[in-house]
Each structure stands twice: as C-alpha cells, then as structure tokens.
Design a protein around this motif. Sequence first.
Motif, PDB file in Angstrom:
ATOM      1  N   SER A  83      28.993  40.863  31.823  1.00 33.21           N
ATOM      2  CA  SER A  83      28.492  42.175  32.163  1.00 33.21           C
ATOM      3  C   SER A  83      28.858  42.542  33.605  1.00 33.21           C
ATOM      4  CB  SER A  83      26.967  42.217  32.006  1.00 33.21           C
ATOM      5  OG  SER A  83      26.439  43.406  32.549  1.00 33.21           O
ATOM      6  N   PRO A  84      29.535  43.674  33.827  1.00 36.37           N
ATOM      7  CA  PRO A  84      29.847  44.096  35.207  1.00 36.37           C
ATOM      8  C   PRO A  84      28.596  44.283  36.050  1.00 36.37           C
ATOM      9  CG  PRO A  84      31.146  45.354  33.624  1.00 36.37           C
ATOM     10  CD  PRO A  84      30.129  44.576  32.833  1.00 36.37           C
ATOM     11  N   GLY A  85      27.519  44.780  35.425  1.00 27.61           N
ATOM     12  CA  GLY A  85      26.272  44.950  36.165  1.00 27.61           C
ATOM     13  C   GLY A  85      25.706  43.633  36.628  1.00 27.61           C
ATOM     14  N   MET A  86      25.742  42.624  35.757  1.00 28.17           N
ATOM     15  CA  MET A  86      25.242  41.305  36.135  1.00 28.17           C
ATOM     16  C   MET A  86      26.145  40.669  37.182  1.00 28.17           C
ATOM     17  SD  MET A  86      22.920  39.077  35.862  1.00 28.17           S
ATOM     18  CE  MET A  86      22.003  39.732  34.439  1.00 28.17           C
ATOM     19  N   GLN A  87      27.450  40.883  37.076  1.00 32.56           N
ATOM     20  CA  GLN A  87      28.369  40.391  38.104  1.00 32.56           C
ATOM     21  C   GLN A  87      28.008  40.954  39.471  1.00 32.56           C
ATOM     22  OE1 GLN A  87      32.368  41.358  36.902  1.00 32.56           O
ATOM     23  NE2 GLN A  87      32.764  39.314  36.089  1.00 32.56           N
ATOM     24  N   THR A  88      27.764  42.260  39.500  1.00 32.03           N
ATOM     25  CA  THR A  88      27.406  42.902  40.764  1.00 32.03           C
ATOM     26  C   THR A  88      26.095  42.360  41.300  1.00 32.03           C
ATOM     27  OG1 THR A  88      28.540  44.930  40.070  1.00 32.03           O
ATOM     28  CG2 THR A  88      26.955  45.110  41.878  1.00 32.03           C
ATOM     29  N   ALA A  89      25.105  42.187  40.405  1.00 29.69           N
ATOM     30  CA  ALA A  89      23.797  41.697  40.837  1.00 29.69           C
ATOM     31  C   ALA A  89      23.895  40.281  41.405  1.00 29.69           C
ATOM     32  CB  ALA A  89      22.816  41.734  39.663  1.00 29.69           C
TER      33      ALA A  89
END
Length: 305
Positions: free
Chosen positions: A118-124
Amino acid sequence: MSAPATTAHGAPAAAPGRSIAAWWQAAPFTLVFALFFLVPLALIVMVSFWDFNEYELLPGFTFKNYVSIFEGCGALGDDMCTTVRTYLSTLKFSFLVWAITLVLGFAVSYFLAFHVRSPGMQTALFVLCTIPFWTSNVIRMISWVPLLGRNGLVNQGLMGAGLVDRPVEWLLFSDFSVTLAFVHLYTMFMIVPIFNSMMRIDRSLLEAAADSGATAWQTLWNVIVPLSKTGIIIGSIFVITIVMGDFVTIGVMGGQQIASIGKIIQVQTSYLQFPLAAANAVILLAIVLMIIWALTRLVDIRKEL
C-alpha cells in the motif's frame, strides 16, 4: 516560412542569445555556490598557512601548522603519533557506522519497497522512520544516558535477570556508545537514497528473475543490489562524510575521552588556534574528498540526481 539555421555539420544552430540566457539562469546558483562554498573554503586554506601566537593571527605563508600536525609521525607501531592514531580512530568509527547503517538501511528500504504494497502504508512507515529527526541530535544522544549508564535501565535489567553480578561499564562513554549513537542518528541518511533507488526498479525484472527459476537470494544479489548501487553509494557518502567531521556525538557519548579529528579541530578553535585548526580541516577535507572520489568511481550517481 524560413528553415532553421544549421551549422556546417548539419546540426541546428543555437538561437541568438540563447547561450547568454543560459548563463544568466546559472548565475544566481553560481553566486550562491561561490559565496557559501568556494570563498569560505579558500579562506580556510589561506588561514591554514598563517602563523599565530597567544594573542593574534600573523598573516603570511608558512608550513609550520602542517609540520606540527605530523610531528613525530615518522614511526609506526607503539610509537605512532597522535595525529595518525586520531585519524585511524575516526576512520574506524566511520567504517563501523557505515557497515551497520548499510545493513539496517538496506533491510528497512527493502521491506518498505517490496513488502509493503500500500502506498499509504509506505508513506506512513517512512514518516515513522523520520520521527527521530523531530528532535535535536543532542536530545537524542542524551536519551541514551539513562539507558546505558552504570545505574541505567539496561544494567538494572541485566542484574535483575542474574546475567551479570555488577554493572557493565562499557555500555556508556565507550566506543560502543559512540557507535550506537552514530547509528541511531544517521541510519536515515542511508535509508532515504536506497529506498529511492529501490522504488525505481522495474518490478517486471523481479518477475522475470522468478520465471527464470532464481531464488529469492539470487534475485536479491543479482537484480536488486546492482540496481540499488547508486543509492548505496549516495547513502555511504552521506554517512561517511558526516561521521568523519562529527565532534558533538563523540564528545557527549565518549565522555570527552575519545579523540576524533572533528573533536581536535573543535578544541583548537576554542583555544583560538585558528591556523592549526584550519590546517587540520584541510587535511580532513582532502581525505574525505579522496573517499568520495573512490566511491563515485563505482557508479554514476548523476543518474539519481
């Protein structure tokens, strides 16, 4: 409609005034580079050849400062001079910190790039890695003191578990604590460029390697590592250059008992021995530039810039 002008070899000629416009565009950056890098560097080199006494600087040209730095350095072994021992100590910390941060940085980057979908989880998770940078370096270093001290939590835990009978002395104000603080402070400088390189890897290459029967380790070693080499080199340059010139971390975590070139320069500056400090800075800069030159021979880092 007229055809564009061409040169004798058939190539399109540059538009009138185009080269002048390019120079004007580069002028502000050139000015900033000159004012904040070239001029200060030239002043440091110039001052390194000055003489000094207890009261004033004496402008001139002398090799006295460089001679005094390497005084007594003709012999090696037990009689090794202070300068050589200090440089070897600084290089030792640079190598240890580089090796540890490389392993940690590569592992974290690999996990974020290839196991977090998940790109969102990567960012987080990436932002989570930056949390230590939200406080000052000094605060982060001091936070290790109540953990590693003689009566700190680590020693209390070890004695409470019956693993040791007395507090472990080498946990704080030692090479171990200095290396630990360096790794804590600078691992992020290795994670960012490696992660950036890994995110640029075409995932179809990994699928092709798997279809060819390559194991996970073979794919890692023959595909991911070569394609991440640029990020590894950039991260290595960051970590090595920062550690080579650091004096705060070694002073705090070493209990003012461990020498480094950065610490020597800081002490000489505090005693107003500016020409001697400048000479040490020039030597340190030369060594760092040689290391950077050697690293940049391994890969073209311009691909990442």
